[in-house]
Design a protein around this motif. Structure first.
Motif, PDB file in Angstrom:
ATOM      1  N   TRP A 295      47.235 -22.614  13.648  1.00 39.27           N
ATOM      2  CA  TRP A 295      47.365 -21.363  11.867  1.00 39.27           C
ATOM      3  C   TRP A 295      48.914 -22.282  11.725  1.00 39.27           C
ATOM      4  CZ3 TRP A 295      51.446 -17.918  12.417  1.00 39.27           C
ATOM      5  CH2 TRP A 295      51.658 -17.646  13.997  1.00 39.27           C
ATOM      6  N   ARG A 296      49.942 -22.340  12.079  1.00 39.24           N
ATOM      7  CA  ARG A 296      50.921 -21.873  11.500  1.00 39.24           C
ATOM      8  C   ARG A 296      51.441 -23.454  10.736  1.00 39.24           C
ATOM      9  NH1 ARG A 296      53.313 -21.090  17.214  1.00 39.24           N
ATOM     10  NH2 ARG A 296      54.393 -19.297  16.902  1.00 39.24           N
ATOM     11  N   LYS A 297      50.338 -24.591  10.214  1.00 41.48           N
ATOM     12  CA  LYS A 297      50.621 -24.724  10.115  1.00 41.48           C
ATOM     13  C   LYS A 297      49.861 -25.356   8.488  1.00 41.48           C
ATOM     14  CE  LYS A 297      50.565 -28.327  13.435  1.00 41.48           C
ATOM     15  NZ  LYS A 297      49.675 -29.304  14.343  1.00 41.48           N
ATOM     16  N   GLY A 298      50.826 -25.644   7.712  1.00 44.84           N
ATOM     17  CA  GLY A 298      49.727 -26.072   5.744  1.00 44.84           C
ATOM     18  C   GLY A 298      49.131 -26.892   6.124  1.00 44.84           C
ATOM     19  N   GLY A 299      48.262 -26.958   4.792  1.00 43.35           N
ATOM     20  CA  GLY A 299      47.903 -28.082   4.492  1.00 43.35           C
ATOM     21  C   GLY A 299      46.540 -28.020   3.497  1.00 43.35           C
ATOM     22  N   ALA A 300      46.068 -29.172   3.135  1.00 43.20           N
ATOM     23  CA  ALA A 300      44.482 -28.688   2.208  1.00 43.20           C
ATOM     24  C   ALA A 300      43.730 -27.529   2.917  1.00 43.20           C
ATOM     25  CB  ALA A 300      44.135 -30.130   1.646  1.00 43.20           C
ATOM     26  N   LYS A 301      43.485 -27.769   4.143  1.00 43.86           N
ATOM     27  CA  LYS A 301      42.120 -27.386   4.472  1.00 43.86           C
ATOM     28  C   LYS A 301      42.556 -26.099   5.179  1.00 43.86           C
ATOM     29  CE  LYS A 301      39.401 -31.346   5.786  1.00 43.86           C
ATOM     30  NZ  LYS A 301      38.301 -31.458   6.753  1.00 43.86           N
ATOM     31  N   THR A 302      44.144 -25.227   5.252  1.00 47.79           N
ATOM     32  CA  THR A 302      44.194 -24.521   5.949  1.00 47.79           C
ATOM     33  C   THR A 302      45.039 -22.976   4.940  1.00 47.79           C
ATOM     34  OG1 THR A 302      46.963 -24.899   5.207  1.00 47.79           O
ATOM     35  CG2 THR A 302      46.213 -24.957   7.607  1.00 47.79           C
ATOM     36  N   GLY A 303      44.483 -23.566   3.869  1.00 50.93           N
ATOM     37  CA  GLY A 303      44.257 -21.949   2.642  1.00 50.93           C
ATOM     38  C   GLY A 303      45.922 -21.134   2.666  1.00 50.93           C
ATOM     39  N   ALA A 304      45.683 -20.043   1.858  1.00 50.37           N
ATOM     40  CA  ALA A 304      46.905 -20.014   1.610  1.00 50.37           C
ATOM     41  C   ALA A 304      47.479 -18.972   2.651  1.00 50.37           C
ATOM     42  CB  ALA A 304      46.355 -19.223   0.718  1.00 50.37           C
ATOM     43  N   ASN A 305      47.163 -19.097   4.119  1.00 49.10           N
ATOM     44  CA  ASN A 305      47.138 -17.354   4.724  1.00 49.10           C
ATOM     45  C   ASN A 305      47.891 -18.350   5.990  1.00 49.10           C
ATOM     46  OD1 ASN A 305      46.336 -15.476   3.813  1.00 49.10           O
ATOM     47  ND2 ASN A 305      44.619 -15.579   4.781  1.00 49.10           N
ATOM     48  N   ALA A 306      47.730 -19.524   6.174  1.00 50.11           N
ATOM     49  CA  ALA A 306      48.892 -20.295   6.462  1.00 50.11           C
ATOM     50  C   ALA A 306      50.336 -19.625   7.150  1.00 50.11           C
ATOM     51  CB  ALA A 306      49.528 -21.505   6.601  1.00 50.11           C
ATOM     52  N   GLY A 307      50.081 -19.612   8.435  1.00 49.89           N
ATOM     53  CA  GLY A 307      51.894 -18.958   9.099  1.00 49.89           C
ATOM     54  C   GLY A 307      51.733 -17.575   9.050  1.00 49.89           C
ATOM     55  N   ASN A 308      50.175 -16.928   9.004  1.00 51.49           N
ATOM     56  CA  ASN A 308      50.313 -15.035   9.085  1.00 51.49           C
ATOM     57  C   ASN A 308      48.957 -15.435   9.774  1.00 51.49           C
ATOM     58  OD1 ASN A 308      48.915 -12.676   9.227  1.00 51.49           O
ATOM     59  ND2 ASN A 308      50.516 -12.648   7.595  1.00 51.49           N
ATOM     60  N   PHE A 309      48.901 -15.923  11.195  1.00 49.27           N
ATOM     61  CA  PHE A 309      47.826 -15.256  12.280  1.00 49.27           C
ATOM     62  C   PHE A 309      47.027 -14.614  12.325  1.00 49.27           C
ATOM     63  CE2 PHE A 309      45.257 -14.907  16.250  1.00 49.27           C
ATOM     64  CZ  PHE A 309      44.569 -15.844  16.401  1.00 49.27           C
ATOM     65  N   ALA A 310      47.371 -13.277  12.238  1.00 46.88           N
ATOM     66  CA  ALA A 310      46.021 -12.121  11.495  1.00 46.88           C
ATOM     67  C   ALA A 310      45.540 -12.604  10.338  1.00 46.88           C
ATOM     68  CB  ALA A 310      47.363 -11.023  11.547  1.00 46.88           C
ATOM     69  N   LEU A 311      45.765 -13.458   8.779  1.00 44.64           N
ATOM     70  CA  LEU A 311      45.151 -13.157   8.021  1.00 44.64           C
ATOM     71  C   LEU A 311      44.411 -14.496   8.438  1.00 44.64           C
ATOM     72  CD1 LEU A 311      48.157 -12.077   5.319  1.00 44.64           C
ATOM     73  CD2 LEU A 311      45.619 -10.925   5.990  1.00 44.64           C
ATOM     74  N   VAL A 312      45.307 -15.804   9.003  1.00 45.37           N
ATOM     75  CA  VAL A 312      44.063 -16.356   9.223  1.00 45.37           C
ATOM     76  C   VAL A 312      42.805 -16.317  10.155  1.00 45.37           C
ATOM     77  CG1 VAL A 312      43.635 -18.450  10.522  1.00 45.37           C
ATOM     78  CG2 VAL A 312      45.691 -18.205   9.278  1.00 45.37           C
ATOM     79  N   ALA A 313      42.774 -15.492  10.795  1.00 48.31           N
ATOM     80  CA  ALA A 313      41.972 -15.077  11.884  1.00 48.31           C
ATOM     81  C   ALA A 313      40.922 -14.253  11.592  1.00 48.31           C
ATOM     82  CB  ALA A 313      42.255 -14.045  13.695  1.00 48.31           C
ATOM     83  N   ALA A 314      41.387 -13.376   9.879  1.00 48.62           N
ATOM     84  CA  ALA A 314      41.019 -12.357   9.562  1.00 48.62           C
ATOM     85  C   ALA A 314      39.721 -12.811   8.933  1.00 48.62           C
ATOM     86  CB  ALA A 314      42.105 -11.165   9.172  1.00 48.62           C
ATOM     87  N   GLU A 315      39.999 -14.369   7.838  1.00 41.54           N
ATOM     88  CA  GLU A 315      39.823 -14.584   7.298  1.00 41.54           C
ATOM     89  C   GLU A 315      38.234 -15.619   8.273  1.00 41.54           C
ATOM     90  OE1 GLU A 315      40.907 -18.190   4.444  1.00 41.54           O
ATOM     91  OE2 GLU A 315      41.924 -17.141   4.192  1.00 41.54           O
TER      92      GLU A 315
END
Length: 157
Positions: free
Chosen positions: A91-111
């Motif tokens: 969740w911390r890592k950015g990149g093509a597959k991580t999406g705009a919420n990389a770096g924010n665990f709550a937003l990644v999990a919600a997505e």
């Protein structure tokens, strides 16, 4: 006694407040929630979820993002190498597959969870949710207390 408040009602309020721009509208909607759904017996349960940082009765959960990611992957029956599982783990890592919420665990999990949720809200009430969170915090306190005690006993042998 009034009917228990469903957590879905509170969740809808949070969603609406997040999308709203006007502070006056947010206050008005919150006031309407309190007047419509909360009897005096429900205020404490609702406020515990609305302002968790001010809750002095409940301890910490002791769950870091990596543990939560693993729990979500297991609970949802995801393959550990699926795209969503990897997004949760990394969740911390950015990149093509991580999406705009990389770096924010709550937003990644919600997505990730949003794509898997049903359209019908569950029947969980705010009292039931508070009970579950209290149990989780209580289990964490037991682990924090018992682990050092267990280690001391192991060293004595």
């Amino acid at each position: 006694m009034s009917e228990p408040i469903k957590f879905a009602v509170l969740s809808s309020l949070f969603d609406w407040i997040q999308r709203s721009k006007s502070s006056a509208k947010k206050r008005s909607k919150f006031r309407k929630f309190l007047d419509t759904f909360c009897s005096p017996s429900h205020y404490f349960s609702a406020i515990r979820l609305i302002l968790p940082s001010l809750d002095r009765e409940r301890g910490t959960y002791g769950l870091k993002e990596s543990v939560l990611a693993t729990c979500l992957i297991d609970a949802l029956g995801m393959s550990r190498d699926s795209d969503d599982a990897l997004r949760l783990i990394n969740w911390r890592k950015g990149g093509a597959k991580t999406g705009a919420n990389a770096g924010n665990f709550a937003l990644v999990a919600a997505e990730v969870l949003q794509r898997r949720q049903g359209m019908t809200p569950g029947g969980l009430t705010i009292n039931e949710l508070n009970d579950l969170l209290d149990r989780l915090a209580s289990e964490q306190r037991k682990r924090q207390f018992c682990l050092p005690l267990y280690r001391r006993q192991m060293h004595r042998k």
